[in-house]
Design a protein around this motif. Structure first.
Motif, PDB file in Angstrom:
ATOM      1  N   ALA A 198      32.271  51.788  63.084  1.00 37.85           N
ATOM      2  CA  ALA A 198      31.044  51.445  62.367  1.00 37.85           C
ATOM      3  C   ALA A 198      30.799  49.935  62.395  1.00 37.85           C
ATOM      4  O   ALA A 198      29.667  49.490  62.606  1.00 37.85           O
ATOM      5  CB  ALA A 198      31.122  51.949  60.933  1.00 37.85           C
ATOM      6  N   ARG A 199      31.847  49.165  62.213  1.00 39.76           N
ATOM      7  CA  ARG A 199      31.694  47.706  62.236  1.00 39.76           C
ATOM      8  C   ARG A 199      31.245  47.230  63.617  1.00 39.76           C
ATOM      9  O   ARG A 199      30.321  46.403  63.724  1.00 39.76           O
ATOM     10  CB  ARG A 199      33.012  47.027  61.857  1.00 39.76           C
ATOM     11  N   LEU A 249      27.644  45.365  64.302  1.00 42.43           N
ATOM     12  CA  LEU A 249      27.534  44.024  64.883  1.00 42.43           C
ATOM     13  C   LEU A 249      26.750  44.053  66.192  1.00 42.43           C
ATOM     14  O   LEU A 249      26.006  43.124  66.501  1.00 42.43           O
ATOM     15  CB  LEU A 249      28.928  43.431  65.093  1.00 42.43           C
ATOM     16  N   GLN A 250      26.892  45.133  66.965  1.00 38.51           N
ATOM     17  CA  GLN A 250      26.060  45.285  68.164  1.00 38.51           C
ATOM     18  C   GLN A 250      24.593  45.446  67.787  1.00 38.51           C
ATOM     19  O   GLN A 250      23.708  44.891  68.443  1.00 38.51           O
ATOM     20  CB  GLN A 250      26.530  46.502  68.955  1.00 38.51           C
ATOM     21  N   ALA A 251      24.339  46.226  66.733  1.00 35.55           N
ATOM     22  CA  ALA A 251      22.963  46.413  66.273  1.00 35.55           C
ATOM     23  C   ALA A 251      22.376  45.078  65.804  1.00 35.55           C
ATOM     24  O   ALA A 251      21.219  44.758  66.103  1.00 35.55           O
ATOM     25  CB  ALA A 251      22.916  47.450  65.147  1.00 35.55           C
ATOM     26  N   ASP A 276      27.941  39.078  56.106  1.00 32.50           N
ATOM     27  CA  ASP A 276      27.634  37.987  57.041  1.00 32.50           C
ATOM     28  C   ASP A 276      27.855  38.461  58.481  1.00 32.50           C
ATOM     29  O   ASP A 276      28.806  38.049  59.156  1.00 32.50           O
ATOM     30  CB  ASP A 276      28.526  36.779  56.743  1.00 32.50           C
ATOM     31  N   PRO A 277      26.995  39.356  58.984  1.00 31.62           N
ATOM     32  CA  PRO A 277      27.207  39.896  60.332  1.00 31.62           C
ATOM     33  C   PRO A 277      27.143  38.840  61.432  1.00 31.62           C
ATOM     34  O   PRO A 277      27.814  38.969  62.454  1.00 31.62           O
ATOM     35  CB  PRO A 277      26.080  40.918  60.480  1.00 31.62           C
ATOM     36  N   LEU A 317      29.613  36.380  66.145  1.00 32.45           N
ATOM     37  CA  LEU A 317      29.756  35.176  66.970  1.00 32.45           C
ATOM     38  C   LEU A 317      31.172  34.661  67.083  1.00 32.45           C
ATOM     39  O   LEU A 317      31.493  33.964  68.044  1.00 32.45           O
ATOM     40  CB  LEU A 317      28.862  34.050  66.418  1.00 32.45           C
ATOM     41  N   ARG A 318      32.025  35.003  66.113  1.00 33.18           N
ATOM     42  CA  ARG A 318      33.340  34.376  66.106  1.00 33.18           C
ATOM     43  C   ARG A 318      34.220  34.892  67.250  1.00 33.18           C
ATOM     44  O   ARG A 318      34.008  35.967  67.800  1.00 33.18           O
ATOM     45  CB  ARG A 318      34.037  34.641  64.773  1.00 33.18           C
TER      46      ARG A 318
END
Length: 272
Positions: free
Chosen positions: A150-151, A155-157, A257-258, A263-264
């Motif tokens: 799900a995560r 993050l892709q979404a 904070d998606p 980005l990290r």
């Protein structure tokens, strides 16, 4: 997965007559499981058009039985646990039980698609009752594995929806990225798995998120003005997804904070 053309004999109305009564399957018939996977068993399948689809079947057998086969079946089944063949009459994927079990223990995209396929397959032949156990295993998923998937999809979404807002007059790639992640996540929230790409669009439209997802998908596949509205609605789509995720996973940092998590740099081998 190697797809070989012309190796599958024509498939007629009753696959049991054309597959299980022909070599090499006739000698193993009592130990085989035959599933119809296209079209899937789902309320949203249009029965009027389903009959026009080329059928797809899964034939499942034990690895011990696969070792008794000759080429061209033996090597791919021993090496990869599966072999797929196609012709104008349909598609046949032969898998070992062991390969299915390994997929169901994984948390990759292919694994989630396999879970969905097994749960939405029509049983045509299963004298050993193998499908029930496989479907039960497909419905069982550890909470940690569900959250990791799900995560990743959220993050892709986030990235796809952000790109969609800045794609201007050439949104095709961004729209595809966003739609793929959003629809998979919608299905994952409902069933703990999601279908292969060919069924993502209708399956996602039938989820509990259909109230907002249907009009967004309609806009995304509409004319230029409609696609512009879909891009403008990207923040709303992300908020709806986050709301559904918070109901299951509370307010995780990656929901708060998606952008930071998208980005990290990856941490260690897991990329978490």
């Amino acid at each position: 997965m190697t797809v070989e053309e012309g190796d599958l004999r024509p498939l007629e109305a009753d696959p049991r007559l054309t597959l299980l009564d022909e070599p090499p399957w006739d000698e193993l018939e009592r130990d085989l499981t035959l599933l119809l996977v296209r079209p899937p068993l789902a309320d949203w399948v249009d029965t009027s058009t389903a009959a026009e689809l080329d059928p797809a079947f899964w034939l499942i057998l034990d690895a011990a039985d696969a070792r008794t086969l000759l080429e061209p079946w033996l090597s791919p089944l021993m090496r990869d646990g599966l072999r797929r063949v196609r012709d104008d009459g349909g598609e046949l994927t032969v898998l070992t039980v062991e390969a299915c079990a390994a997929l169901l223990e994984a948390s990759t995209r292919r694994a989630f698609e396999t879970r969905w396929t097994l749960r939405h397959a029509e049983v045509l032949h299963d004298p050993r009752g193998r499908h029930e156990g496989l479907a039960t295993a497909a419905a069982r998923l550890e909470v940690d594995a569900l959250e990791r998937s799900a995560r990743a999809l959220y993050l892709q979404a986030f990235a796809g929806l952000d790109a969609l807002q800045h794609a201007g007059g050439d949104p095709l790639i961004a729209a595809g990225e966003a739609a793929g992640a959003v629809t998979r996540l919608a299905c994952l929230l409902d069933e703990g798995c999601y279908p292969p790409t060919e069924w993502l669009y209708p399956a996602a439209r039938a989820t509990q998120r259909s109230r907002w997802l249907r009009p967004w998908l309609d806009s995304l596949t509409g004319d230029e003005d409609a696609r512009g509205r879909a891009a403008q609605a990207a923040p709303d789509v992300l908020r709806e997804l986050a709301s559904g995720l918070r109901a299951q996973f509370s307010n995780r940092p990656w929901l708060q904070d998606p952008e930071r998590f998208a980005l990290r740099a990856p941490r260690g081998r897991s990329g978490g």
